[in-house]
Scaffold this motif. Structure first.
Motif, mmCIF file in Angstrom:
data_model
loop_
_atom_site.group_PDB
_atom_site.id
_atom_site.type_symbol
_atom_site.label_atom_id
_atom_site.label_comp_id
_atom_site.label_asym_id
_atom_site.label_seq_id
_atom_site.Cartn_x
_atom_site.Cartn_y
_atom_site.Cartn_z
ATOM 1 N N TYR A 270 -4.776 8.293 6.463
ATOM 2 C CA TYR A 270 -5.040 9.035 5.229
ATOM 3 C C TYR A 270 -5.092 8.098 4.028
ATOM 4 O O TYR A 270 -5.871 8.310 3.107
ATOM 5 N N VAL A 271 -4.239 7.078 4.035
ATOM 6 C CA VAL A 271 -4.286 6.060 2.985
ATOM 7 C C VAL A 271 -5.247 4.977 3.458
ATOM 8 O O VAL A 271 -4.995 4.308 4.452
ATOM 9 N N HIS A 272 -6.343 4.804 2.724
ATOM 10 C CA HIS A 272 -7.405 3.926 3.220
ATOM 11 C C HIS A 272 -7.252 2.485 2.759
ATOM 12 O O HIS A 272 -7.814 1.587 3.389
ATOM 13 N N SER A 273 -6.543 2.257 1.701
ATOM 14 C CA SER A 273 -6.114 0.927 1.263
ATOM 15 C C SER A 273 -5.367 1.077 -0.050
ATOM 16 O O SER A 273 -5.365 2.161 -0.659
ATOM 17 N N MET A 274 -4.750 -0.025 -0.499
ATOM 18 C CA MET A 274 -3.908 0.010 -1.691
ATOM 19 C C MET A 274 -4.083 -1.272 -2.486
ATOM 20 O O MET A 274 -4.410 -2.319 -1.926
ATOM 21 N N VAL A 275 -3.862 -1.159 -3.790
ATOM 22 C CA VAL A 275 -3.871 -2.323 -4.668
ATOM 23 C C VAL A 275 -2.521 -2.402 -5.375
ATOM 24 O O VAL A 275 -2.095 -1.434 -6.014
ATOM 25 N N LEU A 283 -1.394 1.271 -6.488
ATOM 26 C CA LEU A 283 -2.283 2.423 -6.527
ATOM 27 C C LEU A 283 -2.878 2.642 -5.141
ATOM 28 O O LEU A 283 -3.345 1.701 -4.488
ATOM 29 N N VAL A 284 -2.834 3.886 -4.700
ATOM 30 C CA VAL A 284 -3.229 4.275 -3.350
ATOM 31 C C VAL A 284 -4.444 5.187 -3.445
ATOM 32 O O VAL A 284 -4.501 6.073 -4.302
ATOM 33 N N GLN A 285 -5.430 5.002 -2.570
ATOM 34 C CA GLN A 285 -6.516 5.978 -2.425
ATOM 35 C C GLN A 285 -6.306 6.686 -1.101
ATOM 36 O O GLN A 285 -6.232 6.055 -0.045
ATOM 37 N N ALA A 286 -6.180 8.005 -1.158
ATOM 38 C CA ALA A 286 -5.897 8.787 0.041
ATOM 39 C C ALA A 286 -6.873 9.941 0.160
ATOM 40 O O ALA A 286 -7.250 10.568 -0.827
ATOM 41 N N SER A 287 -7.291 10.209 1.389
ATOM 42 C CA SER A 287 -8.154 11.352 1.699
ATOM 43 C C SER A 287 -8.177 11.488 3.212
ATOM 44 O O SER A 287 -7.873 10.530 3.936
#
Length: 423
Positions: A270-275, A283-287
């Protein structure tokens, strides 16, 4: 806002913004019958007011599907990689189109996709699998189009060539991991980045030791727990070679040194990568794992496509786990970092040797652990060639050719396996 000159894809960079008044954005889809291509077609069909496809290309294995896509999208040009299929493609198109409907132009041959990529449009989605996508990538960039890049191999094997022709912001990544980094980087500048954290599902063999991987069969390796992909990408996910390639791609796209790019295992995908930024914020991008979201983002950027996919269900309890990578069981990631640091033709050697090894494994001629072991040996032998020189397309193609020949020699020295063969 000034970004690092080594950054190709920071989201604050803009290239060829198209005002809404200009109507649907014209798109060319390369590799339209593959996994990325078919999902891109779905995105377009569900958003006819936003996008219009002008051209499609495919390898030629699924002519009925290609012709059907051409008819539904009413494209002007269709390209096929195998020249001997030109006549059959035209006949298949005639069967799809009604009486009196004009047929699209047909391009055929190994250069057809590159020619199509140079034709007028706004965005070229390169969904071709493998390093054969390099020439179309260069053609699209040289023509001034925005490049929605799913073909990571073209950037990896031809990094200096791509960087020489790409303008800032001209490349929008389609890989879910790099799309996630792209989105998370909206929260800061490249100089403010401490680390890029690329997530990996761990594939079907997460938690296994190297010894436990020795008897893995193609059937085992093709059973990915999360994603449905083609056989080569699925095997790359099982060996984590795919993750190694993504680390190289992240370095080239965002200009972050290899020592500040890490792989984190996240089984739920669900978390595709993080910075992680210098102030300690991450910061997390999730989908949900659905490639239509990064495809839609790349096609529509800098605008988001409404309802590209369903969001996370926050009404249901769930757990997201994160684990460190085991480099002993999966040495492909540290090998890829070394390859990326070598530069020159080393990434091309790495990629070509891996493609040959995957084919050999699927055919039962190489054990699973032999894939990365053989790739490492070929890199050691061939990866230092053309270092310190200006890389050319000929250098890349020759390095790939030599790497494939050497890999076949090494694979031929392996005893044929008695079980596990077949695609």
């Amino acid at each position: 806002m000034t970004e690092s000159p080594d950054c190709l894809a920071h989201p604050r960079l803009r290239y060829q913004d198209q005002p809404p008044s200009e109507g649907p954005r014209e798109v060319t889809i390369l590799g339209s019958t593959g996994s990325i291509g078919t999902q891109a077609v779905d995105v377009v069909l569900r958003n006819p007011g936003l996008f219009r496809v002008t051209g499609l290309s495919a390898g030629g294995d699924r002519l009925d599907l290609l012709a059907g896509q051409a008819h539904r999208l009413q494209v002007s040009t269709v390209a096929v990689a195998r020249p001997e299929l030109a006549t059959e493609l035209r006949e298949t198109l005639r069967a799809q189109y009604g009486v009196g409907e004009p047929l699209p132009e047909v391009l055929a041959g190994p250069d057809a996709a590159a020619e199509l990529a140079s034709r007028p449009c706004h965005t070229v989605l390169n969904g071709i699998t493998g390093s054969i996508g390099l020439a179309p990538t260069l053609a699209a960039l040289s023509a001034g189009h925005v490049l929605a890049l799913a073909n990571k191999e073209s950037l990896i094997v031809g990094g200096p060539l791509v960087r020489a022709v790409a303008a800032p912001g001209q490349i929008i990544p389609v890989d879910s991991e790099h799309s996630a980094l792209f989105q998370a980087l909206l929260g800061g500048t490249v100089p403010e980045v401490r680390r890029l954290l690329v997530t990996a599902s761990g594939g079907p063999f997460r938690g296994r030791t190297r010894a436990e991987l020795a008897e893995v069969t193609p059937k085992d390796a093709l059973a990915h727990p999360t994603w449905r992909m083609g056989p080569v990408i699925t095997i790359n996910s099982a060996t984590l070679v795919n993750k190694g390639l993504e680390v190289i791609e992240a370095h080239l796209l965002y200009g972050i040194p290899f020592e500040r790019i890490e792989v984190v295992v996240h089984p739920q995908s669900y978390v595709h990568s993080m910075v992680e930024f210098v102030d300690g914020s991450t910061l997390v991008q999730a989908s949900p794992p659905d490639m239509r979201l990064p495809i839609a983002l790349a096609l529509g950027w800098p605008r988001r496509v409404p309802d590209a996919t369903a969001g996370c269900d926050w009404t249901t309890a769930s757990t997201w786990e994160f684990f460190p990578l085991d480099p002993d069981a999966f040495p492909s990631v540290p090998l890829a970092c070394r390859v990326g640091s070598l530069g020159g033709v080393a990434p091309a050697v790495f990629n070509a040797a891996n493609e040959e090894c995957v084919d050999a494994f699927l055919a039962g001629r190489l054990p699973f652990t032999g894939i990365v072991d053989t790739v490492a040996r070929v890199v050691d032998e061939r990866g230092s060639e053309a270092r310190g020189t200006s890389l050319t397309l000929s250098d890349v193609l020759e390095a790939e050719r030599a790497a494939r020949l050497r890999t076949r020699e090494l694979v031929g020295a392996h005893p044929v396996r008695a079980t596990g063969a077949g695609r």
